[in-house]
Structures are given as C-alpha cells and as structure tokens.
Design a protein around this motif. Structure first.
Motif, PDB file in Angstrom:
ATOM      1  N   ASP A 148      83.613  77.191 -26.380  1.00  0.00           N
ATOM      2  CA  ASP A 148      82.322  76.644 -25.928  1.00  0.00           C
ATOM      3  C   ASP A 148      81.670  77.601 -24.928  1.00  0.00           C
ATOM      4  OD1 ASP A 148      80.322  74.730 -26.053  1.00  0.00           O
ATOM      5  OD2 ASP A 148      81.101  73.619 -24.339  1.00  0.00           O
ATOM      6  N   GLN A 178      66.347  73.627 -31.993  1.00  0.00           N
ATOM      7  CA  GLN A 178      67.389  73.957 -31.033  1.00  0.00           C
ATOM      8  C   GLN A 178      66.936  74.987 -30.004  1.00  0.00           C
ATOM      9  OE1 GLN A 178      70.413  72.407 -30.855  1.00  0.00           O
ATOM     10  NE2 GLN A 178      69.520  71.074 -32.408  1.00  0.00           N
ATOM     11  N   VAL A 200      77.036  76.938 -32.374  1.00  0.00           N
ATOM     12  CA  VAL A 200      77.252  75.540 -32.750  1.00  0.00           C
ATOM     13  C   VAL A 200      77.842  75.390 -34.148  1.00  0.00           C
ATOM     14  CG1 VAL A 200      75.469  74.652 -31.216  1.00  0.00           C
ATOM     15  CG2 VAL A 200      74.833  75.358 -33.519  1.00  0.00           C
ATOM     16  N   SER A 212      72.379  77.699 -30.596  1.00  0.00           N
ATOM     17  CA  SER A 212      71.466  76.737 -29.982  1.00  0.00           C
ATOM     18  C   SER A 212      71.260  77.078 -28.511  1.00  0.00           C
ATOM     19  CB  SER A 212      72.024  75.319 -30.103  1.00  0.00           C
ATOM     20  OG  SER A 212      71.260  74.405 -29.328  1.00  0.00           O
ATOM     21  N   ALA A 215      71.342  73.267 -26.584  1.00  0.00           N
ATOM     22  CA  ALA A 215      72.639  72.694 -26.210  1.00  0.00           C
ATOM     23  C   ALA A 215      73.018  73.053 -24.778  1.00  0.00           C
ATOM     24  CB  ALA A 215      73.720  73.171 -27.181  1.00  0.00           C
TER      25      ALA A 215
END
Length: 616
Positions: A148, A178, A200, A212, A215
């Motif tokens: 992440d 996005q 993503v 994105s 996000a």
C-alpha cells in the motif's frame, strides 16, 4: 584526454623519487631522451613502478559490469542533462527527459542506472535511468500494491476515460474518477504534472496497471468527515462552496465533507433548475437541516436563511379580495399562481369557469399568464390559499329563468355524446342535455353520433330548468310540430301504404313509409303471396295492423294485404251458401205444413237431396 589528466595528477602526487626522475628528465635534452625506455617504463628506474601506479588507480574505481543495474549519485544538473557518478573512471550523462516524472531531482540524490556500455566510440560511459526503472518496474509496482505504498508518477497525456501515467517506466491508467474526490471539469490541466499515486489494480496477463490519486486523499477526507459531522448541529450555519449542480439540487463542499441542497430548499419561490439560483465555485452560507452519522449525508438549506414570504404577506389580505399573479405551474386539475415571491395559490379547474362541462386546466391558462383572481380560502398557518377566476364574472345561472326561459329557442355547440343524449353548451357556463328521444320525431336514432357531431352547432328549445342542480333539459325536435298528430289520421289501422324495406334482421324489418316515417314488420308478415320472403330495398304494399302515437310505433304487414282479401272472398261465399240453405229449409217447412202423412217418404227424399246440394 580525461584519463591523461588523471594520470598526470597521480604522477604529481607520487613520492619524491618520482619527482626527481621527472626533474632529471626535464633537464635532459630532447636529443638524448630515450623514448623507447620511457614507453617501456624504464625511465622510472624500474619496470614495476608503472604497474604499481595502475594497481593503485584501479583500487580507487568501482568494479562494474555492462548490462546491470547499479546505483549512482547525481553530481550535476542542467536543463537537458543529468551527470551521474557511479564510481567509475568517468561519469555518465543521461537525458533529463528520463527524470521528468521526478521534477524535484537534486544534486546528491541517489538513482538507479543501467550500464549499457563502459565506453562508447568517444570513450564515454553510457548509462540509462529509463531502462533501469523498466527492469525493476514490475517488481516495484507489485511491491507498491502489496505494501500500500505511495509512489510518484508523471501524467503523460489524456486518454478515453482518464489519463496515462508513467510509473517506474510503465504506462499506467488513471481513471478520471480516481483523479480527485471533486468532479474534474478540465482534465488537460493535469497533463505534464507529477503526482503521488497508489497502485489499486494490476493485471499481470495483460500488463495493465491502474493507479489512483483519489485513494490517497479519501482516507484523510474520511477522518475529516467524521470530525466535521461530529461537530454538526441542526440549524447551524456554515460557509460552503458550490461543488456540483444537478437537476435535483446542489452539492456544497463544507471543507472536506459534502452536503446537498435540494432544489426545493434553494428558494421559497418556484425553481425550474438550480442554475437559476447558484453558480459553480460560488461561496455561500447554508444552514444544516439534517444529517446522518452513518451514511455521512448532510441535508442543507439556503432559503431557510431568509424569512418565509408568507410571514410578510399583507396582513390586510382576506377572502373575497382580488389579487394579481403569474401562473408558474400547470396541472390537469388546476394552476398554481404566484401572487408574491414564494406565495402561491391554487386555482382549481372547477373555479376557472361556470361551466359544468369537464375540462382540463390547460384549456383556460398556460404558464406565464398574468391573471386576476379572487381569494376563496386563506390559511396563514398552513400557508395555503385557493383562488378563483370565474368569480370575477357574473354567475349566468342567477338569471337563468329570464335569459333562457322554457320554450325559448337558442343555438348551442355540441360538446359531448353519451348513449342517452347530447351535451351542448349554449354559452360559457350554461350547459344542457338533449335526450336522444328529443332529437327527431320520425327517425329511430340509436346513438347521437348518427344525428350530429362534436363541435357542430345545433338549434335547441328549452324544455325544463333545474336551477338548483344547474341543469337544462333541451330539445331539438320540438322546433317543429309533432307530425304524429297528422300521422294518426293517415296511418289508420287496416289502411294500406306502399313501403320500402330499408333494414332486415332476425326479428323483422324496418319499412320506410311516406312522409319520412318508419314502420316495423315481423318475419311472418313479410311473406309474399308466392310464399317467398321479402328482401331489402324491395317495394311492397303494407297494411297497418297497429298504430301507437304515444310510443311512435307503427306495426305493418305485407301478407295481410292478400290474406285479408282471400278471407273476405271466402266469407262472402260462405254467406251465400248459408243464405241458400236457409231458403231451402224454409221452403221445406212450408211444404211440411201442407203435406199429409202419405207424402213423408217423398219429403224425406227431397230433404236428402237438399243436404247433398248444401255439402257440394
């Protein structure tokens, strides 16, 4: 050339013995200098001195191999080039285009480079940052997805539905939805920018990467939303910015959380579209009407910040007053009229005309019409008002007995049909019914459409007035005298008339008689003298066997025209025979009185003969 300078520098930094050798050589004449010994290294006193120098120099250099990825340090930057030191005997130069994803590149940064060649034709070290990124890009992209991780990417161009982003040398797709949490109105403004992204989605089979930017900020916004909503209170006034406008309302950015002003909460007056009230990016104050902690929904209001128009309505306004207004909304059942901004009244269709004829409100008014109306009801607490426009005209039924007395004749317009009659309008508000039986004296009308058509004008006579229920009974046939008074003298029972069969059905036939009247004959009365049946359009003699003036009915028979003649002839013949027999019996009686017992036998023979004659 750089190597020669470096070697010269190394020579200058060698011990004093080497310096003395150089000095002595410098004092030596060119003619006596042995260049062969210099090339073989003997000039330094021994053959191992040069090798020692080379070994010392090599120890200061990194050991690199071609076609591998290593790390280097940025030592110089220009507008077009980046100089990289990888610890080799020469520095590498890379085009700055390969670093456009990282506009913050600075001297001293460590970057990955791919060694294409240790020396090109010019002896230059050849490096590539782009290839280094490409070789390790998929590993880094997968690692970024798993961990992440926030990565940087360069937006290269627009494409259908989004943007193309350079991430580690890979072309990734950035969907338009996005890019940001706010609606994007100008995508081109992002082209050429370097931004942070999150990976993503990765499709290894097709080598597709989806990134994105939204996000990154959603998590932060989510926390902001919780903080903002936790501090909200109903009735609280906040400043916001118009974020988006739809047909049903306006979305307001309250600084990290969005709220909706429904179109009905924009203004006390009628609003066709929110763009009539607000504009994009406009800053305005709004009031919190309601909010939902779980669904993160906030209902906002704009009109609530101003006094309700009903509160400022003229206190002197009362029922029966006349007001002016503008039609703002139309419906089949009526029209809404705005008499002041935000104050509306309803004119029901029944209050638009004195007519009882069923109509739509669109027949009387349309949006935008300026009208005068009478206040019929007024409820300030419920903020409701009903209006009427027919009340501005006199009710025509007030003087109905004078204007439309029984027996008076008028012209009317056909408005509607029913199975039992015709509805007509003599004037606006005065409707009446012509019963089907009052359309014609002579014709049998099954449906009014056979007699007239909607929109046509017909003459009528007023037969009856029902003022209480606002009903008029009208007639059309009454414009002429009742011909059945004359028909009663013409079509007497047993009278014979020529008629034409105009309609034939199972129960009988309709026969057109003279003077436009029609009669009826049952099937058994349609048999001709030759036992055949009568046909349509056939002309025959018919005898009247029944006449009913009240029900306007004439029953006819064709067969009776010849059957009655035959019966009359038979009756006449029987009467003659009876007369002859009567005379014979009388003669016999007379003879019996004069005869004697001896004549009895002869008398008996005479009697037998007479009876035989009578039978014959």
């Amino acid at each position: 050339m750089s190597e020669v300078n470096e070697n010269a520098q190394e020579v200058n930094e060698t011990p004093e013995v080497k310096n003395e050798a150089v000095v002595s050589n410098a004092n030596t004449s060119d003619a006596s200098f042995d260049w062969d010994e210099f090339e073989q290294g003997e000039v330094f006193g021994n053959t191992g001195s040069k090798q020692d120098l080379e070994e010392m120099y090599d120890k200061t250099l990194s050991t690199i191999s071609e076609k591998e990825v290593i790390e280097g340090e940025v030592i110089a930057l220009t507008k077009r080039e980046v100089v990289i030191n990888i610890g080799f005997k020469s520095d590498g130069i890379i085009s700055r285009n390969e670093f456009r994803y990282n506009p913050e590149l600075a001297i001293g940064d460590t970057v990955e480079v791919y060694v294409e060649s240790q020396e090109d034709k010019k002896g230059q070290l050849v490096l590539s940052h782009k290839k280094a990124r490409a070789l390790r890009s998929w590993d880094r992209v997968n690692a970024a997805l798993e961990n992440d991780e926030v990565i940087k990417g360069y937006i290269k161009c627009r494409t259908k539905g989004g943007m193309i982003v350079d991430v580690f040398g890979i072309e990734a797709f950035l969907p338009g939805s996005q890019i940001d949490v706010k609606p994007i109105r100008d995508y081109d403004m992002y082209v050429g920018k370097t931004m942070e992204f999150k990976v993503v989605k990765i499709n290894p089979e097709f080598k597709n990467v989806v990134v994105s930017h939204k996000a990154l900020i959603e998590a932060e916004l989510e926390q902001q939303k919780k903080d903002i909503i936790s501090k909200l209170e109903k009735g609280q006034v906040l400043e916001g910015t118009v974020k988006n406008i739809t047909s049903y309302g306006v979305f307001i950015d309250l600084g990290g959380v969005d709220g909706l002003i429904h179109i009905t909460d924009l203004s006390w007056g009628r609003v066709t579209h929110p763009e009539e009230i607000v504009q994009l990016d406009q800053k305005l104050n709004v009031v919190i009407l309601d909010f939902d902690d779980e669904k993160k929904r906030i209902a906002l209001g704009l009109k609530q910040l101003t006094a309700h128009p009903w509160d400022s309505l003229d206190a002197e306004l009362k029922v029966s007053d006349t007001v002016k207004g503008k039609v703002v909304v139309m419906a089949d059942y009526g029209a809404f009229v705005e008499i002041a901004p935000g104050v509306e009244g309803l004119i029901h269709v029944s209050e638009m005309s004195w007519s009882q004829h069923l109509r739509s409100a669109q027949d009387f008014l349309k949006v935008g019409d300026e009208v005068d109306a009478t206040v019929l009801t007024l409820d300030r607490e419920e903020r409701k008002m009903s209006l009427g426009i027919k009340q501005l005209k006199a009710d025509p039924w007030e003087k109905i007995e004078t204007a439309y007395a029984v027996g008076s004749k008028h012209k009317a317009k056909v408005r509607n049909f029913t199975n039992f009659g015709v509805f007509v309008e003599i004037e606006e508000g005065i409707d009446g019914l012509i019963h089907i039986s009052d359309l014609s004296w002579t014709k049998k009308i099954k449906h009014p459409a056979e007699f007239t058509a909607i929109g046509e004008e017909v003459e009528v006579v007023v037969l009856e007035i029902d003022k209480e229920n606002r009903r008029l009974s009208l007639g059309h046939k009454q414009l002429e005298e009742n011909p059945w008074d004359v028909f009663e003298t013409l079509f007497t029972v047993d009278s014979v008339h020529e008629g034409t069969i105009v309609e034939l059905f199972d129960k009988g036939a309709v026969i057109a008689l003279p003077y436009g009247v029609e009669g009826f004959a049952t099937p058994r009365h349609l048999t001709k003298e030759d036992s055949s049946n009568a046909k349509v359009d056939e002309k025959l003699d018919f005898k009247v066997i029944e006449f009913n003036k009240a029900s306007k009915r004439i029953i006819l028979s064709h067969s009776r025209t010849f059957e009655d003649v035959k019966k009359a002839a038979e009756s006449s013949e029987k009467a003659e025979v009876a007369k002859t027999t009567k005379k014979g019996v009388k003669k016999l009686k007379d003879n019996l009185e004069k005869t004697t017992l001896g004549d009895i036998s002869s008398l008996q023979a005479l009697k037998d003969q007479m009876e035989a004659d009578e039978k014959n």
